[in-house]
Design a protein around this motif. Structure first.
Motif, short mmCIF file in Angstrom:
data_model
loop_
_atom_site.label_atom_id
_atom_site.label_comp_id
_atom_site.label_asym_id
_atom_site.label_seq_id
_atom_site.Cartn_x
_atom_site.Cartn_y
_atom_site.Cartn_z
N ARG A 160 0.83 -1.21 0.00
CA ARG A 160 0.00 0.00 0.00
C ARG A 160 0.87 1.27 0.00
O ARG A 160 0.52 2.26 -0.63
CB ARG A 160 -0.94 -0.01 1.22
CG ARG A 160 -2.09 -0.98 1.08
CD ARG A 160 -2.93 -1.06 2.34
NE ARG A 160 -4.01 -2.01 2.18
CZ ARG A 160 -5.21 -1.70 1.68
NH1 ARG A 160 -5.49 -0.45 1.35
NH2 ARG A 160 -6.14 -2.62 1.52
N ARG A 172 7.58 -7.32 -5.94
CA ARG A 172 7.41 -8.38 -4.95
C ARG A 172 8.77 -8.85 -4.42
O ARG A 172 8.95 -9.02 -3.23
CB ARG A 172 6.69 -9.60 -5.55
CG ARG A 172 5.29 -9.36 -6.00
CD ARG A 172 4.53 -10.66 -6.10
NE ARG A 172 4.24 -11.18 -4.78
CZ ARG A 172 3.26 -10.72 -4.00
NH1 ARG A 172 2.47 -9.76 -4.41
NH2 ARG A 172 3.07 -11.23 -2.80
N ASP A 194 1.40 -14.30 0.76
CA ASP A 194 2.39 -15.31 0.33
C ASP A 194 3.38 -15.62 1.43
O ASP A 194 4.49 -16.07 1.17
CB ASP A 194 3.14 -14.78 -0.90
CG ASP A 194 3.87 -13.48 -0.62
OD1 ASP A 194 3.55 -12.82 0.40
OD2 ASP A 194 4.76 -13.10 -1.40
N LYS A 205 -1.10 -14.44 -9.59
CA LYS A 205 0.14 -13.67 -9.78
C LYS A 205 1.24 -14.59 -10.28
O LYS A 205 1.20 -15.79 -10.02
CB LYS A 205 0.56 -13.03 -8.46
CG LYS A 205 -0.34 -11.86 -8.09
CD LYS A 205 0.04 -11.27 -6.77
CE LYS A 205 -0.87 -10.09 -6.51
NZ LYS A 205 -0.98 -9.76 -5.12
N ARG A 231 -9.88 -7.87 -6.32
CA ARG A 231 -8.57 -8.12 -5.69
C ARG A 231 -8.37 -9.62 -5.47
O ARG A 231 -7.27 -10.14 -5.67
CB ARG A 231 -8.46 -7.36 -4.37
CG ARG A 231 -8.14 -5.91 -4.62
CD ARG A 231 -7.38 -5.31 -3.50
NE ARG A 231 -8.22 -5.06 -2.35
CZ ARG A 231 -7.78 -5.08 -1.11
NH1 ARG A 231 -6.53 -5.38 -0.85
NH2 ARG A 231 -8.58 -4.80 -0.11
O1 DC Z 1 -3.89 -7.11 3.20
P1 DC Z 1 -4.15 -5.85 2.36
O2 DC Z 1 -5.56 -5.75 1.87
O3 DC Z 1 -3.71 -4.60 3.06
O4 DC Z 1 -3.22 -6.02 1.08
C1 DC Z 1 -3.18 -5.08 0.05
C2 DC Z 1 -2.81 -5.74 -1.27
O5 DC Z 1 -1.45 -6.14 -1.25
C3 DC Z 1 -3.61 -6.99 -1.62
O6 DC Z 1 -4.52 -6.71 -2.68
C4 DC Z 1 -2.63 -8.01 -2.06
C5 DC Z 1 -1.29 -7.41 -1.84
N1 DC Z 1 -0.44 -8.23 -0.97
C6 DC Z 1 0.37 -9.14 -1.59
O7 DC Z 1 0.32 -9.29 -2.81
N2 DC Z 1 1.23 -9.88 -0.85
C7 DC Z 1 1.27 -9.75 0.48
N3 DC Z 1 2.13 -10.48 1.19
C8 DC Z 1 0.42 -8.82 1.13
C9 DC Z 1 -0.44 -8.09 0.35
#
Ligand code: DC
Length: 218
Positions: A38, A104, A126, A182, A175
């Motif tokens: 975020r 990532r 993940d 991914k 989402r």
């Molecule tokens: O948990 P959250 O809704 O605050 O996460 C925001 C976005 O970040 C969510 O759409 C997926 C991504 N995310 C991710 O890809 N891998 C993570 N370890 C945590 C979040």
């Protein structure tokens, strides 16, 4: 030696609230990895960068300074962004930003570093499968999509963010779809994770269940 509790699950499954309570109960450092994606998204919006400018987003992820305080405050390049990172704009773009492989990889490196020699609870999508596949405790939190949207909607209302239930439901469905497809770090259930469905349970009941799982492993 460090002790790692890893929690994954879709948006609105209760990870954030539960992880905070468990961190307090067991004296673990709480790392919210969604907040990190975020922060990158917010920085991208602030710099007026769009989703097609992949290299610029990767550069942000390389140089970003994220500080998570014990009281839950999140600082981005020194500024308190705790509330801003939960905005509709950020929520609408974050899943796509988190789909960029290099972004990532940079975040995963940072997450592993943050946990070095510490006892942590780390939540995301993940963590049980990619970031810490050998975590001491692995939990997958789930709930029906309607229940998750209801929770997020109430949360946003409490924060004074103008939105509708349908808008939140749509965002969560999109989402979910994106987070499950991914290139790396897709949301999935690790074969050795304990699955906890929170749909019909209170926060305290879920915290109790997870506490018992942790106590068994300690
Ligand atoms: O948990 P959250 O809704 O605050 O996460 C925001 C976005 O970040 C969510 O759409 C997926 C991504 N995310 C991710 O890809 N891998 C993570 N370890 C945590 C979040």
């Amino acid at each position: 030696m460090s002790f790692i509790v890893a929690i994954d699950g879709p948006a609105g499954s209760g990870k954030g609230t539960v992880a905070k309570k468990i961190s307090e109960l067991f004296g673990l450092l709480n790392i919210d990895t969604g907040a990190m994606y975020r922060c990158i998204t917010l920085e991208m919006i602030n710099q007026k960068i769009n989703l097609e400018e992949i290299q610029k987003i990767i550069d942000i992820s390389k140089n970003i300074d994220i500080d998570m305080k014990e009281n839950g405050t999140i600082l981005l390049n020194g500024k308190d962004v705790t509330k801003e990172i939960r905005s509709k704009e950020v929520s609408g773009l974050v899943s796509q930003v988190s789909s960029i492989t290099e972004v990532r990889l940079n975040m995963v490196n940072l997450q592993r570093k943050m946990a070095e020699n510490k006892n942590v609870i780390m939540e995301g999508r993940d963590i049980t499968t990619y970031v810490f596949p050998n975590a001491d405790v692995k939990i997958y939190l789930d709930a029906s999509v309607e229940e998750r949207a209801k929770r997020r909607f109430l949360e946003m209302q409490e924060k004074g963010i103008t939105t509708t239930f349908d808008e939140v439901l749509e965002n969560i469905k999109k989402r979910d779809e994106n987070d499950r497809h991914k290139e790396i770090g897709s949301l999935m259930i690790a074969p050795d994770a304990a699955v906890v469905d929170t749909t019909n349970y209170s926060i305290d009941e879920v915290v109790n269940k997870i506490s018992n799982i942790i106590k068994e492993k300690k």
